[in-house]
Design a protein around this motif. Structure first.
Motif, PDB file in Angstrom:
ATOM      1  N   ILE A  78       0.810  -1.211   0.000  1.00  9.61           N
ATOM      2  CA  ILE A  78       0.000   0.000   0.000  1.00  9.61           C
ATOM      3  C   ILE A  78       0.848   1.269   0.000  1.00  9.61           C
ATOM      4  O   ILE A  78       0.612   2.192  -0.792  1.00  9.61           O
ATOM      5  N   GLU A  79       1.822   1.352   0.881  1.00 11.08           N
ATOM      6  CA  GLU A  79       2.606   2.578   0.986  1.00 11.08           C
ATOM      7  C   GLU A  79       3.365   2.871  -0.302  1.00 11.08           C
ATOM      8  O   GLU A  79       3.465   4.021  -0.733  1.00 11.08           O
ATOM      9  N   GLU A  80       3.918   1.832  -0.919  1.00 10.67           N
ATOM     10  CA  GLU A  80       4.661   2.054  -2.157  1.00 10.67           C
ATOM     11  C   GLU A  80       3.723   2.409  -3.310  1.00 10.67           C
ATOM     12  O   GLU A  80       4.059   3.229  -4.167  1.00 10.67           O
ATOM     13  N   VAL A  81       2.533   1.791  -3.353  1.00  7.62           N
ATOM     14  CA  VAL A  81       1.549   2.152  -4.380  1.00  7.62           C
ATOM     15  C   VAL A  81       1.097   3.593  -4.181  1.00  7.62           C
ATOM     16  O   VAL A  81       0.927   4.350  -5.148  1.00  7.62           O
ATOM     17  N   LYS A  82       0.923   3.996  -2.943  1.00 10.34           N
ATOM     18  CA  LYS A  82       0.560   5.382  -2.648  1.00 10.34           C
ATOM     19  C   LYS A  82       1.609   6.334  -3.195  1.00 10.34           C
ATOM     20  O   LYS A  82       1.281   7.389  -3.760  1.00 10.34           O
ATOM     21  N   HIS A  83       2.867   5.976  -3.037  1.00  9.22           N
ATOM     22  CA  HIS A  83       3.957   6.815  -3.555  1.00  9.22           C
ATOM     23  C   HIS A  83       3.882   6.922  -5.077  1.00  9.22           C
ATOM     24  O   HIS A  83       4.091   8.003  -5.650  1.00  9.22           O
ATOM     25  N   ILE A  84       3.569   5.811  -5.754  1.00  5.18           N
ATOM     26  CA  ILE A  84       3.452   5.831  -7.210  1.00  5.18           C
ATOM     27  C   ILE A  84       2.292   6.727  -7.642  1.00  5.18           C
ATOM     28  O   ILE A  84       2.390   7.504  -8.599  1.00  5.18           O
ATOM     29  N   LEU A  85       1.159   6.637  -6.939  1.00  2.00           N
ATOM     30  CA  LEU A  85       0.009   7.471  -7.284  1.00  2.00           C
ATOM     31  C   LEU A  85       0.315   8.952  -7.051  1.00  2.00           C
ATOM     32  O   LEU A  85      -0.103   9.813  -7.836  1.00  2.00           O
ATOM     33  N   GLU A  86       1.040   9.251  -5.993  1.00  2.00           N
ATOM     34  CA  GLU A  86       1.447  10.634  -5.744  1.00  2.00           C
ATOM     35  C   GLU A  86       2.377  11.119  -6.859  1.00  2.00           C
ATOM     36  O   GLU A  86       2.292  12.274  -7.305  1.00  2.00           O
ATOM     37  N   MET A  87       3.269  10.243  -7.294  1.00  4.89           N
ATOM     38  CA  MET A  87       4.171  10.594  -8.382  1.00  4.89           C
ATOM     39  C   MET A  87       3.380  10.873  -9.655  1.00  4.89           C
ATOM     40  O   MET A  87       3.660  11.840 -10.391  1.00  4.89           O
ATOM     41  N   ALA A  88       2.379  10.058  -9.926  1.00  6.41           N
ATOM     42  CA  ALA A  88       1.541  10.260 -11.106  1.00  6.41           C
ATOM     43  C   ALA A  88       0.750  11.554 -10.995  1.00  6.41           C
ATOM     44  O   ALA A  88       0.530  12.247 -11.988  1.00  6.41           O
ATOM     45  N   ARG A  89       0.316  11.896  -9.779  1.00  2.84           N
ATOM     46  CA  ARG A  89      -0.401  13.149  -9.577  1.00  2.84           C
ATOM     47  C   ARG A  89       0.503  14.336  -9.920  1.00  2.84           C
ATOM     48  O   ARG A  89       0.095  15.288 -10.591  1.00  2.84           O
ATOM     49  N   ARG A  90       1.765  14.261  -9.475  1.00  4.16           N
ATOM     50  CA  ARG A  90       2.700  15.340  -9.772  1.00  4.16           C
ATOM     51  C   ARG A  90       2.990  15.420 -11.273  1.00  4.16           C
ATOM     52  O   ARG A  90       3.074  16.513 -11.850  1.00  4.16           O
ATOM     53  N   ALA A  91       3.157  14.258 -11.899  1.00  2.32           N
ATOM     54  CA  ALA A  91       3.429  14.245 -13.336  1.00  2.32           C
ATOM     55  C   ALA A  91       2.283  14.883 -14.106  1.00  2.32           C
ATOM     56  O   ALA A  91       2.500  15.634 -15.064  1.00  2.32           O
ATOM     57  N   SER A  92       1.060  14.600 -13.688  1.00  2.00           N
ATOM     58  CA  SER A  92      -0.103  15.161 -14.362  1.00  2.00           C
ATOM     59  C   SER A  92      -0.206  16.662 -14.142  1.00  2.00           C
ATOM     60  O   SER A  92      -0.451  17.421 -15.074  1.00  2.00           O
ATOM     61  N   SER A  93       0.013  17.102 -12.895  1.00  2.00           N
ATOM     62  CA  SER A  93      -0.147  18.524 -12.582  1.00  2.00           C
ATOM     63  C   SER A  93       0.926  19.371 -13.242  1.00  2.00           C
ATOM     64  O   SER A  93       0.686  20.509 -13.638  1.00  2.00           O
ATOM     65  N   ARG A  94       2.125  18.828 -13.390  1.00  2.00           N
ATOM     66  CA  ARG A  94       3.244  19.572 -13.969  1.00  2.00           C
ATOM     67  C   ARG A  94       3.406  19.325 -15.469  1.00  2.00           C
ATOM     68  O   ARG A  94       4.268  19.922 -16.102  1.00  2.00           O
ATOM     69  N   ARG A  95       2.619  18.419 -16.002  1.00  2.00           N
ATOM     70  CA  ARG A  95       2.720  18.012 -17.406  1.00  2.00           C
ATOM     71  C   ARG A  95       4.160  17.608 -17.741  1.00  2.00           C
ATOM     72  O   ARG A  95       4.803  18.160 -18.642  1.00  2.00           O
ATOM     73  N   GLU A  96       4.652  16.630 -16.993  1.00  2.30           N
ATOM     74  CA  GLU A  96       5.988  16.102 -17.221  1.00  2.30           C
ATOM     75  C   GLU A  96       5.979  14.600 -17.001  1.00  2.30           C
ATOM     76  O   GLU A  96       4.973  14.034 -16.562  1.00  2.30           O
ATOM     77  N   VAL A  97       7.070  13.949 -17.310  1.00  2.00           N
ATOM     78  CA  VAL A  97       7.203  12.512 -17.124  1.00  2.00           C
ATOM     79  C   VAL A  97       8.112  12.258 -15.923  1.00  2.00           C
ATOM     80  O   VAL A  97       9.208  12.804 -15.841  1.00  2.00           O
ATOM     81  N   LEU A  98       7.635  11.432 -14.976  1.00  2.00           N
ATOM     82  CA  LEU A  98       8.411  11.103 -13.789  1.00  2.00           C
ATOM     83  C   LEU A  98       8.658   9.594 -13.740  1.00  2.00           C
ATOM     84  O   LEU A  98       7.889   8.810 -14.308  1.00  2.00           O
ATOM     85  N   HIS A  99       9.711   9.205 -13.031  1.00  2.00           N
ATOM     86  CA  HIS A  99      10.123   7.803 -13.004  1.00  2.00           C
ATOM     87  C   HIS A  99      10.286   7.310 -11.569  1.00  2.00           C
ATOM     88  O   HIS A  99      10.787   8.035 -10.708  1.00  2.00           O
ATOM     89  N   SER A 100       9.901   6.080 -11.341  1.00  2.00           N
ATOM     90  CA  SER A 100      10.080   5.463 -10.025  1.00  2.00           C
ATOM     91  C   SER A 100      11.449   4.803  -9.957  1.00  2.00           C
ATOM     92  O   SER A 100      12.182   4.720 -10.942  1.00  2.00           O
ATOM     93  N   ASP A 101      11.800   4.325  -8.754  1.00  2.00           N
ATOM     94  CA  ASP A 101      12.948   3.439  -8.624  1.00  2.00           C
ATOM     95  C   ASP A 101      12.524   2.051  -9.114  1.00  2.00           C
ATOM     96  O   ASP A 101      11.408   1.867  -9.610  1.00  2.00           O
ATOM     97  N   PHE A 102      13.394   1.063  -8.971  1.00  2.00           N
ATOM     98  CA  PHE A 102      13.014  -0.297  -9.337  1.00  2.00           C
ATOM     99  C   PHE A 102      11.989  -0.813  -8.327  1.00  2.00           C
ATOM    100  O   PHE A 102      12.170  -0.685  -7.115  1.00  2.00           O
ATOM    101  N   LEU A 103      10.922  -1.405  -8.842  1.00  2.00           N
ATOM    102  CA  LEU A 103       9.833  -1.913  -8.017  1.00  2.00           C
ATOM    103  C   LEU A 103       9.825  -3.431  -8.031  1.00  2.00           C
ATOM    104  O   LEU A 103      10.162  -4.065  -9.037  1.00  2.00           O
ATOM    105  N   THR A 104       9.429  -4.035  -6.922  1.00  2.00           N
ATOM    106  CA  THR A 104       9.276  -5.483  -6.881  1.00  2.00           C
ATOM    107  C   THR A 104       8.014  -5.869  -7.646  1.00  2.00           C
ATOM    108  O   THR A 104       7.113  -5.039  -7.842  1.00  2.00           O
ATOM    109  N   PRO A 105       7.907  -7.111  -8.113  1.00  2.00           N
ATOM    110  CA  PRO A 105       6.731  -7.522  -8.886  1.00  2.00           C
ATOM    111  C   PRO A 105       5.383  -7.241  -8.211  1.00  2.00           C
ATOM    112  O   PRO A 105       4.469  -6.760  -8.877  1.00  2.00           O
ATOM    113  N   PRO A 106       5.215  -7.514  -6.909  1.00  2.00           N
ATOM    114  CA  PRO A 106       3.911  -7.217  -6.303  1.00  2.00           C
ATOM    115  C   PRO A 106       3.561  -5.727  -6.344  1.00  2.00           C
ATOM    116  O   PRO A 106       2.420  -5.360  -6.619  1.00  2.00           O
TER     117      PRO A 106
END
Length: 322
Positions: A78-106
């Motif tokens: 949950i916490e890591e998915v929350k971080h990804i959603l927050e990252m996507a929110r920032r990417a959308s608001s700033r109209r830019e592309v953002l990248h995560s670190d390496f994520l585990t399969p789950p």
């Protein structure tokens, strides 16, 4: 209404004017095998061109963001998915592309399932090669994310491993020993006497080339290689069956790794046992088909088909990675 959860103020203003958004766009690059469905989104007709309507919309945004997290099946992610959603929110608001670190399969799977419900967001998962387990995720507006970003670098570690073979843990420990965090490193591909290849975030490639000098007691050299030079192949496995009274992790892992039950319990207590890449702390954790169990220094197994026996026990297929 989940599709608006990443909407920035400029999207909100446009939304109140148009009351609709295009269907979400989702893309998976080789290195990930999770696919989703696409769902259109339409604003409720109750929203009007008023300050009150905007307030209601903002409240709906927050509520639907919470709903997405409630839909996460793996609660450990949950916490890591929350971080990804927050990252996507920032990417959308700033109209830019953002990248995560390496994520585990789950975490990757749960993140993709959440992102597929969102409009005006495109997601690309990259691990460096088709069978990659650990992947980076790029998110952004479809108009901006038009090609796969260059977010994964490949390095080769070579040395005289003929007389001193090194394990996956040896290579990983040496890489982390340079001070790099685990999430900056992707998969490690063992090559026997030749050494190993591994994936890393590009900005740390030069640092590792100059800093990584030994793996175990073997002096090594580290060089950058093209992704096309990665020498990967499907993992080799063998399977066998066991009959157990329960599906507890201490029972199945004990059978899978040929360890005594007491030894396995001690490993759990020491934090050396992980289920789906998450450390387990309870001996009674129940396993299901598809779960991956790993033990430090012992490798990993996958839980295959589970059937009940006439005597009320469980016939479990265990798949061992060689």
């Amino acid at each position: 209404m989940a599709a608006i959860s990443l909407a920035a103020p400029w999207i909100l203003r446009r939304a109140v004017r148009t009351f609709s958004l295009p269907q979400p766009l989702l893309h998976l690059n080789p290195g990930s095998c999770f696919h989703g469905t696409h769902r259109p989104f339409t604003f409720p007709t109750s929203l009007r061109h008023t300050a009150s309507g905007i307030r209601h919309l903002i409240q709906a945004v927050k509520g639907n963001f919470d709903d997405l997290l409630k839909g996460v099946g793996d609660k450990n992610a949950i916490e890591e998915v929350k971080h990804i959603l927050e990252m996507a929110r920032r990417a959308s608001s700033r109209r830019e592309v953002l990248h995560s670190d390496f994520l585990t399969p789950p975490v990757l799977k749960e993140s993709m399932m959440a992102l597929e419900k969102l409009a005006d967001v495109k997601a690309v998962a990259q691990g460096g090669y088709p069978q990659a387990e650990r992947c980076r995720l790029s998110v952004g507006h479809p108009e901006l994310l038009t090609s796969d970003p260059d977010i994964v670098a490949a390095l080769s570690i070579t040395g005289n491993f003929g007389f001193q073979p090194c394990s996956h843990g040896d290579f990983l420990g040496s890489i982390l020993g340079t001070g790099i965090a685990r999430e900056k490193i992707g998969d490690i591909i063992l090559q026997g006497e030749k050494g190993a290849q591994f994936l890393v975030v590009p900005e740390l490639a030069d640092y590792l080339i100059t800093s990584l000098e030994k793996v175990g007691n073997v002096s090594v050299s580290c060089t950058r290689i093209p992704l096309l030079a990665l020498e990967y192949e499907p993992p080799r496995t063998k399977s066998f069956k066991t009959i157990e009274a329960s599906l507890r992790v201490d029972a199945l892992a004990s059978a899978g790794f040929k360890l005594s039950r007491s030894k396995l319990v001690n490993l759990i207590s020491n934090g050396d046992v992980r289920v789906n890449w998450t450390t387990v702390t309870k001996n009674g954790t129940t396993l299901r088909t598809g779960d991956i169990v790993s033990v430090s220094g012992k490798g990993r197994i996958k839980i295959g088909e589970i059937n009940s026996t006439r005597k009320g026990k469980f016939a479990v297929e265990l798949i061992q990675y060689l």
